[in-house]
Scaffold this motif. Structure first.
Motif, PDB file in Angstrom:
ATOM      1  N   GLY A   1     -10.242  10.658   2.005  1.00 42.63           N
ATOM      2  CA  GLY A   1     -11.250   9.661   1.639  1.00 42.63           C
ATOM      3  C   GLY A   1     -10.680   8.265   1.806  1.00 42.63           C
ATOM      4  N   PRO A   2     -11.472   7.255   1.492  1.00 43.42           N
ATOM      5  CA  PRO A   2     -10.995   5.872   1.621  1.00 43.42           C
ATOM      6  C   PRO A   2      -9.677   5.653   0.885  1.00 43.42           C
ATOM      7  CG  PRO A   2     -13.333   5.905   1.146  1.00 43.42           C
ATOM      8  CD  PRO A   2     -12.863   7.322   1.025  1.00 43.42           C
ATOM      9  N   ASN A   3      -8.847   4.784   1.440  1.00 40.22           N
ATOM     10  CA  ASN A   3      -7.536   4.520   0.878  1.00 40.22           C
ATOM     11  C   ASN A   3      -7.404   3.027   0.662  1.00 40.22           C
ATOM     12  OD1 ASN A   3      -4.270   4.281   1.381  1.00 40.22           O
ATOM     13  ND2 ASN A   3      -4.922   6.200   0.459  1.00 40.22           N
ATOM     14  N   LEU A   4      -7.549   2.628  -0.585  1.00 39.22           N
ATOM     15  CA  LEU A   4      -7.585   1.198  -0.893  1.00 39.22           C
ATOM     16  C   LEU A   4      -6.439   0.825  -1.816  1.00 39.22           C
ATOM     17  CD1 LEU A   4     -11.147  -0.154  -1.762  1.00 39.22           C
ATOM     18  CD2 LEU A   4      -9.626  -0.843   0.074  1.00 39.22           C
ATOM     19  N   THR A   5      -5.915  -0.366  -1.610  1.00 34.97           N
ATOM     20  CA  THR A   5      -4.940  -0.928  -2.536  1.00 34.97           C
ATOM     21  C   THR A   5      -5.425  -2.305  -2.946  1.00 34.97           C
ATOM     22  OG1 THR A   5      -3.095   0.274  -1.569  1.00 34.97           O
ATOM     23  CG2 THR A   5      -2.561  -1.727  -2.791  1.00 34.97           C
ATOM     24  N   LEU A   6      -5.404  -2.562  -4.250  1.00 36.02           N
ATOM     25  CA  LEU A   6      -5.749  -3.884  -4.760  1.00 36.02           C
ATOM     26  C   LEU A   6      -4.493  -4.490  -5.361  1.00 36.02           C
ATOM     27  CD1 LEU A   6      -8.432  -2.036  -4.993  1.00 36.02           C
ATOM     28  CD2 LEU A   6      -9.301  -3.956  -6.322  1.00 36.02           C
ATOM     29  N   THR A   7      -4.346  -5.794  -5.190  1.00 33.57           N
ATOM     30  CA  THR A   7      -3.213  -6.448  -5.815  1.00 33.57           C
ATOM     31  C   THR A   7      -3.695  -7.740  -6.457  1.00 33.57           C
ATOM     32  OG1 THR A   7      -0.940  -7.177  -5.508  1.00 33.57           O
ATOM     33  CG2 THR A   7      -2.472  -7.655  -3.712  1.00 33.57           C
TER      34      THR A   7
ATOM     35  N   ALA B   1      -0.845   5.082  -0.002  1.00 29.67           N
ATOM     36  CA  ALA B   1      -0.592   5.848   1.215  1.00 29.67           C
ATOM     37  C   ALA B   1       0.152   7.139   0.890  1.00 29.67           C
ATOM     38  CB  ALA B   1       0.204   4.998   2.202  1.00 29.67           C
TER      39      ALA B   1
ATOM     40  N   GLU C   1     -14.357  -0.478  -7.353  1.00 34.16           N
ATOM     41  CA  GLU C   1     -14.413  -0.179  -5.920  1.00 34.16           C
ATOM     42  C   GLU C   1     -14.484   1.329  -5.686  1.00 34.16           C
ATOM     43  OE1 GLU C   1     -15.016  -2.458  -3.721  1.00 34.16           O
ATOM     44  OE2 GLU C   1     -14.800  -4.068  -5.159  1.00 34.16           O
TER      45      GLU C   1
ATOM     46  N   ALA D   1     -12.110   5.518   5.396  1.00 36.16           N
ATOM     47  CA  ALA D   1     -11.517   6.857   5.305  1.00 36.16           C
ATOM     48  C   ALA D   1     -10.011   6.714   5.457  1.00 36.16           C
ATOM     49  CB  ALA D   1     -12.071   7.777   6.396  1.00 36.16           C
TER      50      ALA D   1
ATOM     51  N   GLY E   1       0.150   3.570   6.761  1.00 37.50           N
ATOM     52  CA  GLY E   1      -0.379   4.152   5.538  1.00 37.50           C
ATOM     53  C   GLY E   1      -1.596   5.012   5.794  1.00 37.50           C
TER      54      GLY E   1
ATOM     55  N   LEU F   1      -8.447  -8.971  -4.370  1.00 40.41           N
ATOM     56  CA  LEU F   1      -7.428  -9.096  -3.332  1.00 40.41           C
ATOM     57  C   LEU F   1      -7.063  -7.692  -2.868  1.00 40.41           C
ATOM     58  CD1 LEU F   1      -5.625 -10.986  -1.747  1.00 40.41           C
ATOM     59  CD2 LEU F   1      -4.104 -11.132  -3.725  1.00 40.41           C
TER      60      LEU F   1
ATOM     61  N   ASN G   1       0.788  -1.230   0.000  1.00 43.25           N
ATOM     62  CA  ASN G   1       0.000   0.000   0.000  1.00 43.25           C
ATOM     63  C   ASN G   1       0.823   1.283   0.000  1.00 43.25           C
ATOM     64  OD1 ASN G   1       0.911  -0.444   2.631  1.00 43.25           O
ATOM     65  ND2 ASN G   1      -0.827   0.610   3.554  1.00 43.25           N
TER      66      ASN G   1
END
Lengths: 354, 402
Positions: free
Chosen positions: A166-172, A156, A184, B249, B386, B151, A152
Motif C-alpha cells: 500500500g502507500p508508503n508515506l513519511t511525515l516529518t 521503507a 493521511e 502504492a 524505499g 511536511l 523514510n
C-alpha cells in the motif's frame, strides 16, 4: 476522510513501557528519572556530551519481520519494524506471532499502507556520511549510508520487511506530524489506495539529534505503531482530525469543554511548550496529560504518542481494542489528542472507546 | 468537467533555469540542458563534478523576495509559494480562509550540514539541519497558514505525495486553498553517496538512452496552488489545469532498487486511469520519473508500456535530462511543466536522447524537439529509494487559461 477508523493492534517500543496499561500509568505518574548517557560524534568537532535520556530501547524484532538481513539496518528503522510487526501481531491475535516471515520475492498483494512520522530518521546516517565525505577520499562514503540518510528509512523498512504494497508515506517536522500521519492514513484508506494502515512514529537520540534538542525536556527514543482499519464493532476509534493554528485549536477546545455533550473526558497534549500545557490544565474541567513530560521529547513522534496515549487511557477506562467484543466496555470514553508546535501549527484527533 | 473538481489555480518555480515558471518553461521550450559543473562545492577529486544548480544570480535575487534563512531549500520554497499564490490571484497573507501547506522533500534542511564538509574532522555550524520543521519557516513568514502544515518526506515520490495530499484536503473541504510544493537543495552528501553508488553521469543525463550512465542531482522548488474549480471561477479566473486523479502504492521490494516489474508504478497508473475514467490512449504525455540511471529507465519504460497498453504506444519523455533530479522538488517541478504543456500544446522532448534503448521499445520516446499538438492529459509519476510510488494525473484547464 472517513468518519472513523478502528485501532486493531498496538506495537510499543518505549523506555519503561511494555503495553497500553503501563503507558496509561506512565502518563499519569511523576516523570521517571532519566539515565545519563554519553553521546559522541567521532571524526567531527562536536565534543561528547552527557545527558539524561529515556532509553536506550531494545528493538526486539518479532519473528514476523524475519531476523536475517537486518544487520546494518539503522536503529530507528529496527525500532519502527519491531513496533509495526508487534501491532500486526496484536491485530491478528497471539497465534499470528508464529506466522512465518515473508520469504518470497513475488509482488506482495497486501495493500496495507505504512504511514510514519519521525524527526530523526536518517539523521545519524546523514551526518556520518558527511563526516566520511570530509575524512575519506571522494567515492569512499559507505554506499549503504546514503539511502538510509533520508527520513523514510523506517517506513521503507516496514513496507519491505512485512511485504506491504500500500502507500508508503513519511511525515516529518514537529509534533503535528504524528497526528497528521493518522489523518493521511485515514485519507488513503477511504480513497481506496490502502485496505488498512500501519501508522507509526519513532525517534532516536544521538549526538546529532542533541544539537537541536530542547533543553527543558528529556530526550527520548522509541517507537509506536497502530494497526488501523475502517471502523466496525466495539473498540478504540479515531475520528475528527482537525489541523489548524493555535488560535482556532484553542477556541475549539474551549467550545468543546463548555458543553457536556461535546466535552472530552481528558486531553493528551504533545508540545514542547510546558507553559501551554499548564495553562490548559488550569482552565479545563478535565484532566490534561503531557506526552513530553511523561515520555520525554520524541519530536514528530510526540503527536502519535498523544493518540496512542489517549487510546491507552481509553483502554484503561474500560474500552477494548485487541479483540473486539471480547470484553464489554464499562463506559464510552472520549479523549482528545492534541499536538502543538512552537510555530502555532496544531493537530487534534478524537480517540474514543465504544 | 466536474465544476467541483480540484483545479490548479497558480504555479510557481525556482529551478536551475532561474526564478519563476516563465524561465523554467522557456528553458524546456528552448531545449536547454541545465546541468553543468558544480560551483557551490569543491568537488576536487570526485570522478564526476556536474549537477543542475539554481544559478548564483537567482539565489542573490531571492534576497529581495523572501526572508533570510540558512536553508536554500526553505527560501526556494517561499519564493515558489509567493509566485504561485500571486499567479492564482490570492493574497499571501490573509486570515479567515483555510489555507493548508503540503510540502514534499527528501533531505529538507539537512544539507546545511554539508557546508561543514571539508578536509579533516567535520565542523558543525548551526542546528537547523537537525530540525526538519525549519524547512517551512521562511514560507510561514510570508504566507498565512491556518490549516494543516504537512511536511512529507517519503523519498523521491515526495512532490507528488504533496499534490495528492493537498488535492484530497481541497476535495474533502478541509481547506479552501492547498499550497502544494516540493523543495530540495543541492546536497554534497547526496553527491558523495551517489558517487559511491556509481550512479552519476559524467557528462550528460540521457534518460532512456542505450548509453545512459547515470543521473545528476538537481535542486529547486515548485508549487501548485489547488482550489475547487468553482472557487477559482468565482474570482473570475480560469483554472490552469485540473488534478484528475492521484494514487499511491509501494514496491515493497528493496531499499535502492525498483521492483523489476515496476509493480507499484503499474498499480498507481491503473488506479489513476480508473479514478479519472479515462483509457490509456487518452494520456497524451507520460512525464516520466526518468532519472537516467541504468537501473531505473528500462523498468519504468516496461511498466508504463504494460500499464498503458492501448492502440498506440504511450508517449513518454523525461525532463531530468535538462533539469537534473531535484529529489523532493522534482515531481512538482515536473507537474508545473505538465501544467504548461497542457496550456501550450507541447509535449517536451527527451532533449538529450541520442540512441533509444531497445529495452524501452514499448514506449513512444519523444524526440528531442518535442511534439506540438493538443495535450489534454498528463500523467506525472514519481518514486524513489524505499519503494514509495505516487502518480498524479493532470487534465487541461479551460481553453482561455494562460
Amino acid at each position: 476522510m472517513p468518519a472513523s477508523v478502528a485501532v486493531r493492534g498496538v506495537g510499543l517500543r518505549l523506555s519503561e513501557v511494555d503495553d497500553l496499561d503501563s503507558l496509561a500509568r506512565r502518563l499519569s505518574a511523576a516523570p521517571a528519572p532519566a539515565a545519563v548517557r554519553r553521546f559522541a560524534a567521532p571524526d567531527t568537532v562536536l565534543a561528547p556530551v552527557e545527558r539524561g535520556v529515556y532509553g536506550p530501547v531494545e528493538p526486539r524484532v518479532p519473528a514476523r519481520a524475519g531476523a536475517r538481513g537486518l544487520r546494518g539496518t539503522p536503529h530507528e528503522s529496527l525500532l519502527a519494524l519491531a513496533s509495526a510487526a508487534s501491532s500486526v501481531d496484536g491485530a491478528r491475535g497471539p497465534e499470528a506471532a508464529h506466522e512465518p516471515a515473508r520469504q518470497d520475492t513475488r509482488a506482495p498483494d497486501d495493500t496495507t499502507a505504512v504511514v510514519w512520522a519521525s524527526s530523526t530518521a536518517g539523521l545519524p546516517e546523514y551526518a556520518t556520511a558527511c563526516a566520511e565525505a570530509s575524512t575519506l577520499d571522494p567515492g569512499f562514503v559507505a554506499p549503504a549510508l546514503g539511502p538510509a540518510s533520508a527520513y523514510n528509512g523506517p517506513a521503507a523498512t516496514v513496507s519491505i520487511r512485512l511485504g506491504l504494497a500500500g502507500p508508503n508515506l513519511t511525515l516529518t517536522g514537529g509534533a503535528t506530524a504524528g497526528i497528521s500521519a493518522v489523518a493521511e492514513a485515514m485519507r488513503l484508506i477511504v480513497a481506496g489506495d490502502a485496505s488498512a494502515a500501519l501508522v507509526g512514529a519513532s525517534a532516536t537520540v544521538t549526538r546529532w539529534s542533541l544539537t537541536a534538542a530542547n533543553d527543558h525536556l528529556t530526550p527520548a527514543e522509541g517507537a509506536a505503531c497502530l494497526a488501523l482499519d475502517l471502523a466496525g464493532g466495539p473498540g478504540i476509534q479515531l475520528r475528527g482530525c482537525h489541523r489548524t493554528d493555535l488560535v482556532q485549536a484553542t477556541a475549539r477546545v474551549i467550545q468543546a469543554a463548555a458543553r457536556p455533550e461535546t466535552r472530552p473526558d481528558g486531553l493528551v497534549v504533545s508540545t514542547s511548550d510546558t507553559a501551554l500545557v499548564d495553562a490548559l490544565a488550569s482552565s479545563q474541567p478535565f484532566p490534561v496529560w503531557h506526552v513530553e513530560r511523561a515520555l520525554g521529547d520524541l519530536g514528530a513522534a510526540g503527536g502519535l504518542l498523544a493518540v496512542v496515549g489517549a487510546a491507552a487511557l481509553c483502554a484503561a477506562a474500560g474500552g477494548t481494542f485487541v479483540a473486539p467484543g471480547e470484553r464489554d466496555p464499562k463506559r464510552p470514553t472520549k479523549i482528545l489528542a492534541l499536538a502543538v508546535e512552537p510555530c502555532g501549527s496544531t493537530a487534534s484527533m478524537e480517540v474514543s472507546s465504544s | 468537467m466536474d465544476r467541483d473538481s480540484v483545479a490548479v489555480s497558480g504555479v510557481g518555480a525556482v529551478s536551475p533555469a532561474g526564478l519563476g515558471v516563465p524561465a523554467l518553461w522557456r528553458a524546456v521550450e528552448d531545449r536547454r540542458v541545465l546541468t553543468g559543473p558544480v560551483t557551490r562545492y569543491d568537488l576536487t577529486g570526485y570522478p564526476t563534478q556536474r549537477a543542475a544548480e539554481v544559478p548564483p544570480g537567482a539565489i542573490a535575487a531571492l534576497d529581495s523576495l523572501v526572508p533570510p534563512h540558512e536553508s536554500l531549500a526553505a527560501r526556494y520554497l517561499a519564493a515558489a509559494a509567493l509566485e504561485a499564490l500571486g499567479d492564482a490571484g490570492l493574497p499571501a497573507q490573509r486570515r479567515r480562509r483555510r489555507l493548508g501547506l503540503f510540502v514534499g522533500t527528501v533531505m529538507g534542511t539537512r544539507p546545511l550540514l554539508d557546508r561543514a564538509i571539508g578536509r579533516g574532522p567535520l565542523g558543525v555550524a548551526d542546528r537547523a539541519w537537525a530540525r526538519p520543521d525549519e524547512l517551512l519557516t521562511a514560507v510561514r513568514q510570508v504566507v498565512t497558514v491556518d490549516g494543516p502544515a504537512v511536511l512529507l518526506a517519503p523519498g523521491c515520490s515526495a512532490g507528488n505525495e504533496a499534490i495528492a495530499a493537498g488535492a484530497a484536503a481541497v476535495a474533502s473541504g478541509e481547506v479552501d486553498v492547498a499550497v502544494c510544493g516540493g523543495a530540495d537543495e543541492l546536497s554534497l552528501e547526496v553527491f558523495a553517496f551517489f558517487t559511491s553508488m556509481r550512479a552519476l553521469a559524467a557528462d550528460t543525463i540521457r534518460p532512456f538512452d542505450a548509453g545512459r550512465r547515470g543521473t545528476m542531482p538537481g535542486e529547486g522548488a515548485a508549487v501548485l496552488v489547488l482550489e475547487r474549480a468553482e472557487r477559482v471561477a468565482a474570482r473570475g479566473r480560469a483554472p490552469l489545469a485540473h488534478v484528475l486523479a492521484s494514487a499511491s502504492a509501494a514496491d515493497a521490494h528493496n531499499l535502492t532498487q525498483p521492483h523489476p516489474d515496476g509493480v507499484g508504478l503499474i498499480a498507481t497508473i491503473q488506479t489513476c486511469l480508473d479514478r479519472a475514467r479515462v483509457e490509456p490512449d487518452d494520456i497524451d504525455w507520460v512525464c516520466a520519473h526518468g532519472t537516467g540511471t541504468p537501473a531505473n529507465d528500462a523498468v519504468e519504460a516496461r511498466a508504463v508500456a504494460k500499464a498503458l497498453g492501448g492502440r498506440r504506444r504511450p508517449v513518454l519523455s523525461s525532463v531530468k535530462g535538462q533539469l537534473g533530479h531535484a529529489e523532493g522538488a522534482a515531481a512538482v517541478l515536473e507537474a508545473v511543466v505538465g501544467v504548461r504543456a497542457l496550456a501550450h500544446g507541447l509535449v517536451p522532448g527527451n532533449v538529450t536522447l541520442l540512441d533509444p534503448d531497445p529495452e524501452c521499445a514499448g514506449v513512444d520516446l519523444v524526440e528531442p524537439a518535442g511534439r506540438r499538438g493538443p495535450v489534454r492529459r498528463v500523467l506525472n509519476q514519481a518514486y524513489g529509494f524505499g519503494g514509495a510510488v505516487c502518480t498524479v494525473l493532470l487534465g487541461k484547464g479551460t481553453p482561455d487559461a494562460r
